[in-house]
Design a protein around this motif. Sequence first.
Motif, mmCIF file in Angstrom:
data_model
loop_
_atom_site.group_PDB
_atom_site.id
_atom_site.type_symbol
_atom_site.label_atom_id
_atom_site.label_comp_id
_atom_site.label_asym_id
_atom_site.label_seq_id
_atom_site.Cartn_x
_atom_site.Cartn_y
_atom_site.Cartn_z
ATOM 1 N N VAL A 187 1.005 -1.177 0.019
ATOM 2 C CA VAL A 187 -0.124 -0.007 0.145
ATOM 3 C C VAL A 187 0.706 1.341 -0.183
ATOM 4 O O VAL A 187 1.827 1.510 0.896
ATOM 5 C CB VAL A 187 -0.848 0.106 1.192
ATOM 6 C CG1 VAL A 187 -1.566 1.166 1.212
ATOM 7 C CG2 VAL A 187 -1.832 -1.230 1.409
ATOM 8 N N VAL A 188 0.752 2.252 -0.938
ATOM 9 C CA VAL A 188 1.671 3.129 -1.102
ATOM 10 C C VAL A 188 0.644 4.481 -1.027
ATOM 11 O O VAL A 188 -0.158 4.645 -1.963
ATOM 12 C CB VAL A 188 2.457 3.365 -2.351
ATOM 13 C CG1 VAL A 188 3.229 4.191 -2.766
ATOM 14 C CG2 VAL A 188 3.196 2.002 -2.722
ATOM 15 N N SER A 189 0.969 5.480 -0.168
ATOM 16 C CA SER A 189 0.324 6.590 -0.069
ATOM 17 C C SER A 189 1.079 7.606 -0.937
ATOM 18 O O SER A 189 2.375 7.790 -0.778
ATOM 19 C CB SER A 189 0.112 7.189 1.527
ATOM 20 O OG SER A 189 0.005 8.484 1.765
ATOM 21 N N THR A 190 0.173 8.282 -1.750
ATOM 22 C CA THR A 190 1.033 9.214 -2.593
ATOM 23 C C THR A 190 0.257 10.290 -3.126
ATOM 24 O O THR A 190 -1.084 10.049 -3.011
ATOM 25 C CB THR A 190 1.643 8.468 -3.597
ATOM 26 O OG1 THR A 190 2.465 9.450 -4.586
ATOM 27 C CG2 THR A 190 0.702 7.938 -4.601
ATOM 28 N N HIS A 191 0.659 11.395 -3.567
ATOM 29 C CA HIS A 191 -0.129 12.339 -4.178
ATOM 30 C C HIS A 191 0.588 12.817 -5.583
ATOM 31 O O HIS A 191 0.066 13.586 -6.437
ATOM 32 C CB HIS A 191 -0.054 13.738 -3.323
ATOM 33 C CG HIS A 191 1.189 14.482 -3.219
ATOM 34 N ND1 HIS A 191 2.061 14.052 -2.486
ATOM 35 C CD2 HIS A 191 2.021 15.223 -4.160
ATOM 36 C CE1 HIS A 191 3.122 14.752 -2.299
ATOM 37 N NE2 HIS A 191 3.207 15.654 -3.419
ATOM 38 N N ILE A 192 1.429 11.733 -6.081
ATOM 39 C CA ILE A 192 2.149 11.939 -7.365
ATOM 40 C C ILE A 192 1.531 10.973 -8.400
ATOM 41 O O ILE A 192 1.451 9.607 -8.211
ATOM 42 C CB ILE A 192 3.505 11.589 -7.292
ATOM 43 C CG1 ILE A 192 4.196 12.723 -6.206
ATOM 44 C CG2 ILE A 192 4.344 11.575 -8.462
ATOM 45 C CD1 ILE A 192 5.643 12.191 -5.781
ATOM 46 N N LEU A 193 0.674 11.484 -9.402
ATOM 47 C CA LEU A 193 0.010 10.793 -10.223
ATOM 48 C C LEU A 193 0.721 9.764 -10.980
ATOM 49 O O LEU A 193 0.428 8.652 -11.236
ATOM 50 C CB LEU A 193 -1.013 11.540 -11.127
ATOM 51 C CG LEU A 193 -2.178 12.154 -10.394
ATOM 52 C CD1 LEU A 193 -2.869 13.307 -11.431
ATOM 53 C CD2 LEU A 193 -3.226 11.160 -9.821
ATOM 54 N N HIS A 194 1.995 10.043 -11.519
ATOM 55 C CA HIS A 194 2.989 9.332 -12.129
ATOM 56 C C HIS A 194 3.180 7.966 -11.464
ATOM 57 O O HIS A 194 3.272 6.885 -11.770
ATOM 58 C CB HIS A 194 4.236 9.890 -12.481
ATOM 59 C CG HIS A 194 5.217 9.096 -13.223
ATOM 60 N ND1 HIS A 194 4.891 8.587 -14.580
ATOM 61 C CD2 HIS A 194 6.346 8.464 -12.570
ATOM 62 C CE1 HIS A 194 6.157 7.976 -14.987
ATOM 63 N NE2 HIS A 194 6.908 7.923 -13.960
ATOM 64 N N ASP A 195 3.453 8.133 -10.191
ATOM 65 C CA ASP A 195 3.698 6.883 -9.187
ATOM 66 C C ASP A 195 2.634 5.975 -9.233
ATOM 67 O O ASP A 195 2.746 4.667 -9.525
ATOM 68 C CB ASP A 195 3.741 7.107 -7.727
ATOM 69 C CG ASP A 195 5.125 7.914 -7.601
ATOM 70 O OD1 ASP A 195 5.886 7.868 -8.554
ATOM 71 O OD2 ASP A 195 5.347 8.705 -6.685
ATOM 72 N N VAL A 196 1.273 6.488 -9.376
ATOM 73 C CA VAL A 196 0.199 5.541 -9.560
ATOM 74 C C VAL A 196 0.133 4.883 -10.830
ATOM 75 O O VAL A 196 -0.236 3.691 -10.872
ATOM 76 C CB VAL A 196 -1.328 6.508 -9.233
ATOM 77 C CG1 VAL A 196 -2.498 5.552 -9.463
ATOM 78 C CG2 VAL A 196 -1.101 7.007 -7.969
ATOM 79 N N GLU A 197 0.223 5.613 -11.786
ATOM 80 C CA GLU A 197 0.149 4.916 -13.191
ATOM 81 C C GLU A 197 1.453 3.927 -13.357
ATOM 82 O O GLU A 197 1.236 2.904 -14.049
ATOM 83 C CB GLU A 197 0.692 6.113 -14.131
ATOM 84 C CG GLU A 197 -0.575 7.146 -14.299
ATOM 85 C CD GLU A 197 -0.380 8.198 -15.222
ATOM 86 O OE1 GLU A 197 0.704 8.259 -15.785
ATOM 87 O OE2 GLU A 197 -1.002 9.022 -15.437
ATOM 88 N N GLU A 198 2.421 4.043 -12.649
ATOM 89 C CA GLU A 198 3.600 3.105 -12.984
ATOM 90 C C GLU A 198 3.889 2.226 -11.980
ATOM 91 O O GLU A 198 3.820 0.797 -12.045
ATOM 92 C CB GLU A 198 4.964 3.890 -12.467
ATOM 93 C CG GLU A 198 6.004 2.941 -12.844
ATOM 94 C CD GLU A 198 7.480 4.007 -12.545
ATOM 95 O OE1 GLU A 198 8.504 3.318 -12.362
ATOM 96 O OE2 GLU A 198 7.596 5.242 -12.885
ATOM 97 N N LEU A 199 2.944 2.242 -10.802
ATOM 98 C CA LEU A 199 3.044 1.257 -9.857
ATOM 99 C C LEU A 199 1.858 0.412 -9.312
ATOM 100 O O LEU A 199 1.868 -0.834 -9.261
ATOM 101 C CB LEU A 199 3.588 1.945 -8.326
ATOM 102 C CG LEU A 199 4.721 2.533 -8.343
ATOM 103 C CD1 LEU A 199 4.937 3.288 -7.124
ATOM 104 C CD2 LEU A 199 5.936 1.588 -8.401
ATOM 105 N N CYS A 200 0.759 0.909 -9.625
ATOM 106 C CA CYS A 200 -0.544 0.483 -8.918
ATOM 107 C C CYS A 200 -1.451 -0.220 -9.698
ATOM 108 O O CYS A 200 -1.700 0.087 -10.860
ATOM 109 C CB CYS A 200 -1.441 1.504 -8.255
ATOM 110 S SG CYS A 200 -0.427 2.608 -7.081
ATOM 111 N N SER A 201 -1.880 -1.531 -9.001
ATOM 112 C CA SER A 201 -3.144 -2.255 -9.551
ATOM 113 C C SER A 201 -4.425 -1.730 -9.110
ATOM 114 O O SER A 201 -5.468 -2.043 -9.914
ATOM 115 C CB SER A 201 -2.908 -3.648 -9.084
ATOM 116 O OG SER A 201 -2.666 -3.856 -7.701
#
Length: 223
Positions: A187-201
């Motif tokens: 579980v990654v808390s973030t506000h960086i949308l690029h991280d979401v696109e690269e990492l998240c399912s």
Amino acid sequence: MNKNDLIKIISVSKNFGDTKALNNISFSIPKNSVLGLLGPNGSGKSTLMRIISGLIKKWEGNIFFDNKSTKLNQNNFLNNCGFLIEEPTFYDYLTARQNLSILARLTSYNSSNINEILSDVDLKYAADLKVSNFSYGMKQRLGIAQAILHDPDILFLDEPNNGLDPLGIRKMNNIILNLHNRGKTIVVSTHILHDVEELCSDIVILKEGKLLLNTSMNELLKK
């Protein structure tokens, strides 16, 4: 509870005085997922992370891990988790290896895999350097090493890329993906949308303590 859910968060609320930091939040964390917890400052992300990690003791609702309430069996839950919730702290006058060795002794964790763990977080080259010589990004990665020392099933990372330069972000994202590929739920808390696109399912979005969205990235992209 869905058989694919590792953790289920049910109606979690938290007040700080008259401020409702979390307002009846419910969602599931699927097994073997990378779930992005998104929201602006003040959305409740860090409060939720601190509740899950046991740093906040008083709150309403329930959290289930492997079909069991964590309120009734918190030690078992925490033993299966690794956390990078706040800026990690170390003995700066000791080396990376010595810091991990001390933690292993204090917690009765296995210390024979420290070289492998340092390699996992791209710090094998710095194993015998004093932490006082580490950059901020290196300290963040050593924090990940601390979190995975006991080989947990699930990792909770609160803004792991905050304050990192582009190279540091790339290294951190690679570490997260490699750990996920080896079977970790993250579980990654973030506000960086690029991280979401690269990492998240999967993705959960909070705003002002309320749940705005809970869906998979595949469903989100379809829409």
